[in-house]
Design a protein around this motif. Structure first.
Motif, mmCIF file in Angstrom:
data_model
loop_
_atom_site.group_PDB
_atom_site.id
_atom_site.type_symbol
_atom_site.label_atom_id
_atom_site.label_comp_id
_atom_site.label_asym_id
_atom_site.label_seq_id
_atom_site.Cartn_x
_atom_site.Cartn_y
_atom_site.Cartn_z
ATOM 1 N N ASP A 137 2.899 14.956 10.105
ATOM 2 C CA ASP A 137 2.340 13.675 10.570
ATOM 3 C C ASP A 137 3.378 12.889 11.369
ATOM 4 O OD1 ASP A 137 -0.066 14.245 9.316
ATOM 5 O OD2 ASP A 137 0.525 13.239 7.464
ATOM 6 N N ASP A 149 0.849 -1.198 0.000
ATOM 7 C CA ASP A 149 0.000 0.000 0.000
ATOM 8 C C ASP A 149 0.882 1.244 0.000
ATOM 9 O OD1 ASP A 149 -2.326 1.442 -0.055
ATOM 10 O OD2 ASP A 149 -3.016 0.853 1.940
ATOM 11 N N ARG A 159 0.839 5.664 0.778
ATOM 12 C CA ARG A 159 0.094 6.796 1.342
ATOM 13 C C ARG A 159 0.948 8.063 1.320
ATOM 14 N NH1 ARG A 159 -3.707 6.927 6.734
ATOM 15 N NH2 ARG A 159 -4.561 8.972 6.213
ATOM 16 N N MET A 160 0.335 9.190 0.934
ATOM 17 C CA MET A 160 1.021 10.468 1.041
ATOM 18 C C MET A 160 0.805 11.015 2.447
ATOM 19 S SD MET A 160 2.959 12.858 0.049
ATOM 20 C CE MET A 160 3.243 12.836 -1.724
ATOM 21 N N PHE A 162 -0.007 4.277 9.598
ATOM 22 C CA PHE A 162 -0.157 3.672 8.272
ATOM 23 C C PHE A 162 0.395 2.241 8.284
ATOM 24 C CE2 PHE A 162 1.475 3.469 3.689
ATOM 25 C CZ PHE A 162 0.293 2.935 3.240
ATOM 26 N N PHE A 221 2.448 13.796 5.472
ATOM 27 C CA PHE A 221 3.057 15.130 5.458
ATOM 28 C C PHE A 221 4.038 15.250 6.610
ATOM 29 C CE2 PHE A 221 -0.756 15.202 3.066
ATOM 30 C CZ PHE A 221 -0.363 15.882 1.920
#
Lengths: 224, 319
Positions: B163, B155, B157-158, B171, B160
């Motif tokens: 985060d 998987d 995920r963007m 995640f 930032f």
């Protein structure tokens, strides 16, 4: 092999309803007789396109397998079969009622089970059961259990990976019983135990700035 | 000069080894994990897998019939001379894989995405993937093959910058739980994390981290190494084991690879290798020798270099 506290059951094919009734969740099963592979290509040909299964197949056995073997065709048209491993069964959920009608199967072998809803609504009324492969990927152990390739159907139409491989088997396993007579699933029972802990795993971790599509199903919402 | 026929024979043999023989680092990792697993069903599954590796080797048959989508990684020494050049390398890898698919046999997994046509040899449009890297002051060529399954356990995920580590952990947990249920990711596995880069680089780094680093290997950055160990422990404390049964066996090791990224972002990818972590490596020397091993040694100091010009001294000191 050592099965710890698990009960080991040996079934002959075609399987009988009264034998399946004895199976309990988590039992280890080995098969003797015949099984055949049937996955996307076979389901499409039978269910969507309306082809009849090859003659004599449903009389020979009532066990089908969400699987394709690591196999090749020799120049003299014999077959070389190495390992066999299942593919994830959940994707066939919607097709199983029609598959049972067409195949008269009572036992489905595969990977990862299906939903309890499928078991309750489709498997239980027929007295059918589901067994999952172990691991996953005990491909060599399962390969050892194949005595002979009895036939391969629809090879030109579907290719090696999707054709119907009719396998004569002995000491073919291990499999684990995933569905019982009430439609319970071993996987879902374990999911329920796991789910009790899941929220706690995220304790103290702050939310990321951007959500992801899928965390909401409302497409009018922003993800930020 | 590295000869064409040696390249072909090596591609064939690598394909066989990867499919049949479990790499020793992963085997030791899994045995240690099995010894610690206290749940009955999870222990049963791990014992079955350990027995399966033995059966594969004894019978010379593939460990798992989903022989994945075979791919190659080529690391060429800067001084290597190859008969026919790099085009000959690609031809040898494609033809060696096609023949080995028939001979071992592997499952011919590669099909057209829409028409589902199968050439029955694991070769097709843009397949197999071949990735390249180079190494200074060397005249050998390393070829690694990896047979990784392709449907579950990956998987992207963007995230930032704000985060932070929390975002990474969240995640990571999301991916482990989502793909671990019912064992779709074929855990316990080596898990690779790509952090940074562009979106495509992020995916590539994570995949390489999962497939090209061995159990016990740590990132040279001590803080990243610490995060690797922390995520591994986190994964094994989810409460999940093989096949998604209750247990403690999820992550045999966790590897993180990092790439410089856009100043506003922190993209992350997660990749689970599988219970049959299939990789095999060969080094081809100019004098015709071929040496087989299971550690790809892909992430060399040169490969991970951080400066404009390659500075071996600086890399040695920071390692």
């Amino acid at each position: 092999m050592a099965t710890g506290s698990r009960k080991t059951v040996r079934l002959k094919t075609p399987v009988r309803r009264e034998d399946l009734e004895q199976l309990e969740l988590g039992d280890v099963v080995y098969l003797e007789g015949h099984v055949y592979t049937a996955r996307e290509g076979v389901y499409r040909r039978v269910i969507t396109e309306g082809h009849k299964l090859p003659e004599g197949l449903t009389e020979l056995t009532n066990v089908s397998f969400h699987c394709s073997p690591a196999a090749s065709v020799n120049d003299d048209a014999t077959f070389n079969i190495g390992a066999v491993t299942a593919t994830a069964s959940f994707r066939f959920g919607a097709l199983i009622p029609a598959w049972f009608e067409a195949s008269d199967c009572l036992l489905i072998l595969g990977k990862g089970g299906m939903t309890e809803e499928d078991y309750r609504n489709v498997f239980v009324p027929r007295g059918a059961r589901y067994l999952t492969t172990v691991g996953y990927g005990t491909g060599a152990l399962l390969g050892r259990g194949i005595k002979n390739v009895k036939a391969v159907h629809w090879l030109p139409e579907l290719g090696i990976a999707q054709a119907i491989w009719v396998l004569e088997v002995e000491n073919f396993g291990p499999f684990l019983v995933d569905s019982d007579g009430e439609g319970r699933s071993l996987f879902e029972q374990h999911n329920k135990r796991l789910n009790q802990r899941i929220e706690g795993l995220y304790d103290g971790l702050k939310q990321p700035a951007l959500s992801r599509m899928g965390e909401t199903v409302d497409r009018r919402e922003e993800l930020i | 000069m590295i000869r064409k026929d040696t390249l072909y024979a090596t591609a064939h043999e690598l394909t066989r080894r990867a499919a049949i023989e479990i790499p020793s680092d992963y085997l030791s990792g899994l045995e240690a994990m099995a010894a610690k697993e206290s749940e009955d069903l999870s222990s049963f599954v791990l014992a079955a897998m350990l027995e399966n590796y033995k059966a594969a080797k004894e019978d010379a048959r593939a460990m798992c019939a989903d022989t994945g989508v075979p791919r190659f990684y080529v690391k060429a020494g800067n001084e290597a001379k190859i008969e026919g050049g790099m085009v000959a390398v690609e031809e040898a890898l494609r033809s060696g894989l096609a023949q080995a698919t028939h001979d071992i046999p592997l499952r011919p997994n590669r099909v057209h995405p829409l028409w589902r046509h199968d050439n029955n040899n694991n070769v097709g449009l843009n397949a197999p993937e071949i990735e390249y890297s180079f190494e200074p002051d060397a005249d050998w060529v390393d070829i690694t093959t990896v047979h990784k399954g392709g449907l579950f356990g990956t998987d992207y995920r963007m995230l930032f910058p704000g985060d932070g580590i929390d975002g990474i952990k969240r995640f990571f947990l999301d991916a482990m739980i989502a793909f671990g249920k019912r064992g779709l990711a074929c855990q316990p596995a080596i898990v690779g994390i790509g952090l940074g880069g562009s979106k495509d680089t992020c995916m590539v780094l994570g995949k390489q981290a999962a497939c090209l680093r061995t159990v016990g290997d740590r990132n040279p950055d001590p803080k990243i190494a610490e995060l690797e160990l922390e995520l591994m422990e986190m994964g094994n404390n989810i409460g999940m084991g093989p096949m998604g049964f209750v247990g403690s066996s999820m992550v045999v090791d966790c590897h993180i690879e990092v790439g410089y990224t856009h100043t506003g972002g922190m993209p992350m990818s997660v990749h689970s290798f599988c219970l049959s972590s299939r990789r095999a490596v060969a080094r081809l020397y100019a004098d015709g020798r071929v040496q087989y091993r299971t550690d790809p040694e892909w992430f060399t100091p040169y490969h991970r270099r951080n400066d404009v010009k390659w500075q071996p001294e600086a890399a040695r000191q920071s390692a």
